[in-house]
Design an enzyme around this catalytic site. Structure first.
Site, PDB file in Angstrom:
ATOM      1  N   HIS A 118      92.029  43.631  46.189  1.00 42.96           N
ATOM      2  CA  HIS A 118      91.890  44.914  45.506  1.00 42.96           C
ATOM      3  C   HIS A 118      92.996  45.837  46.013  1.00 42.96           C
ATOM      4  CE1 HIS A 118      87.495  44.428  44.253  1.00 42.96           C
ATOM      5  NE2 HIS A 118      87.585  43.499  45.198  1.00 42.96           N
TER       6      HIS A 118
ATOM      7  N   ASP B 262      90.941  46.532  37.468  1.00 48.33           N
ATOM      8  CA  ASP B 262      89.533  46.219  37.674  1.00 48.33           C
ATOM      9  C   ASP B 262      88.708  46.798  36.522  1.00 48.33           C
ATOM     10  OD1 ASP B 262      87.729  45.397  40.411  1.00 48.33           O
ATOM     11  OD2 ASP B 262      86.694  46.488  38.819  1.00 48.33           O
TER      12      ASP B 262
ATOM     13  N   ASN C  41      87.523  40.812  49.894  1.00 49.00           N
ATOM     14  CA  ASN C  41      86.159  40.470  50.290  1.00 49.00           C
ATOM     15  C   ASN C  41      86.002  38.950  50.360  1.00 49.00           C
ATOM     16  OD1 ASN C  41      85.090  43.153  50.374  1.00 49.00           O
ATOM     17  ND2 ASN C  41      85.091  43.179  48.138  1.00 49.00           N
TER      18      ASN C  41
ATOM     19  N   GLU D 257      81.833  39.205  44.729  1.00 49.94           N
ATOM     20  CA  GLU D 257      81.107  38.919  43.479  1.00 49.94           C
ATOM     21  C   GLU D 257      81.772  37.821  42.674  1.00 49.94           C
ATOM     22  OE1 GLU D 257      81.048  42.569  41.289  1.00 49.94           O
ATOM     23  OE2 GLU D 257      79.975  43.641  42.861  1.00 49.94           O
ATOM     24  N   VAL D 258      83.082  37.812  42.682  1.00 50.77           N
ATOM     25  CA  VAL D 258      83.810  36.838  41.860  1.00 50.77           C
ATOM     26  C   VAL D 258      84.442  35.791  42.789  1.00 50.77           C
ATOM     27  CG1 VAL D 258      85.683  36.493  40.211  1.00 50.77           C
ATOM     28  CG2 VAL D 258      84.275  38.568  40.081  1.00 50.77           C
TER      29      VAL D 258
ATOM     30  N   HIS E   7      90.870  37.283  45.538  1.00 47.12           N
ATOM     31  CA  HIS E   7      91.570  38.418  44.936  1.00 47.12           C
ATOM     32  C   HIS E   7      91.728  39.520  45.967  1.00 47.12           C
ATOM     33  CE1 HIS E   7      87.202  38.781  44.215  1.00 47.12           C
ATOM     34  NE2 HIS E   7      87.366  40.078  44.377  1.00 47.12           N
TER      35      HIS E   7
HETATM   36  P1  AMP Z   1      84.527  41.470  44.675  1.00 49.48           P
HETATM   37  O1  AMP Z   1      83.269  42.220  44.972  1.00 49.48           O
HETATM   38  O2  AMP Z   1      85.551  41.642  45.771  1.00 49.48           O
HETATM   39  O3  AMP Z   1      84.297  40.018  44.308  1.00 49.48           O
HETATM   40  O4  AMP Z   1      85.167  42.200  43.442  1.00 49.48           O
HETATM   41  C1  AMP Z   1      85.115  41.684  42.138  1.00 49.48           C
HETATM   42  C2  AMP Z   1      85.698  42.738  41.240  1.00 49.48           C
HETATM   43  O5  AMP Z   1      85.995  42.139  39.994  1.00 49.48           O
HETATM   44  C3  AMP Z   1      84.772  43.919  40.964  1.00 49.48           C
HETATM   45  O6  AMP Z   1      85.407  45.120  41.387  1.00 49.48           O
HETATM   46  C4  AMP Z   1      84.573  43.874  39.440  1.00 49.48           C
HETATM   47  O7  AMP Z   1      84.548  45.163  38.868  1.00 49.48           O
HETATM   48  C5  AMP Z   1      85.792  43.089  38.993  1.00 49.48           C
HETATM   49  N1  AMP Z   1      85.649  42.354  37.744  1.00 49.48           N
HETATM   50  C6  AMP Z   1      84.663  41.516  37.377  1.00 49.48           C
HETATM   51  N2  AMP Z   1      84.897  41.001  36.159  1.00 49.48           N
HETATM   52  C7  AMP Z   1      86.083  41.512  35.750  1.00 49.48           C
HETATM   53  C8  AMP Z   1      86.890  41.378  34.578  1.00 49.48           C
HETATM   54  N3  AMP Z   1      86.516  40.604  33.559  1.00 49.48           N
HETATM   55  N4  AMP Z   1      88.046  42.072  34.509  1.00 49.48           N
HETATM   56  C9  AMP Z   1      88.436  42.871  35.517  1.00 49.48           C
HETATM   57  N5  AMP Z   1      87.738  43.044  36.658  1.00 49.48           N
HETATM   58  C10 AMP Z   1      86.571  42.386  36.768  1.00 49.48           C
END
Ligand code: AMP
Length: 117
Positions: free
Chosen positions: A104, A32, A89, A97-98, A102
């Site tokens: 974690h 991450d 999430n 967020e993404v 995924h």
């Molecule tokens: P979520 O809130 O579950 O969507 O988590 C998204 C995670 O992706 C967060 O912990 C971010 O720090 C991580 N993240 C976003 N962009 C990148 C990236 N380019 N490389 C690695 N991790 C990322």
């Protein structure tokens, strides 16, 4: 969605450089960007699924394999005995967020109560 528009698809496709801690034909894992524990790894499928909510029955084995990869990475990182947490999430209320599914993998310290991130 075009894979070019998804940051995690781009990491899986090696468009965005991020050292891959695991990869096979279906799954990729990488650190991450903003680690919230000494070990904070993201495990993703190469297939673009926006979230758990879009998962279909045919994807069940893929999600199971992601959990197995997490277990193997936990062993490699030496946190299997001390313990770790997997978080997935889903959508806005979970703070996703993404929009590429995924898991974690968090560990390497006491993570506190279940809902602490
Ligand atoms: P979520 O809130 O579950 O969507 O988590 C998204 C995670 O992706 C967060 O912990 C971010 O720090 C991580 N993240 C976003 N962009 C990148 C990236 N380019 N490389 C690695 N991790 C990322």
């Amino acid at each position: 969605m075009d894979r070019k528009d998804c940051v995690f698809c781009r990491i899986a496709d090696r468009d965005i450089p991020s050292p891959l801690l695991y990869e096979d034909e279906e799954i990729v894992a990488f650190n991450d960007l903003h680690p919230q524990a000494p070990v904070h790894i993201l495990i993703i499928p190469r297939k673009h699924l926006p979230s758990l909510a879009e998962m279909e029955e045919a994807d069940a084995a893929l999600l199971g394999k992601m959990a197995f990869v997490a277990k193997q990475l936990a062993e490699e990182k030496g946190i299997s005995e001390s313990g770790y947490r997997l978080i997935c999430n889903c959508r806005a209320d979970a703070g996703q967020e993404v929009p590429h599914i995924h898991v974690h993998l968090l560990g390497g310290e006491n993570l506190g109560p279940l809902l602490a991130k």
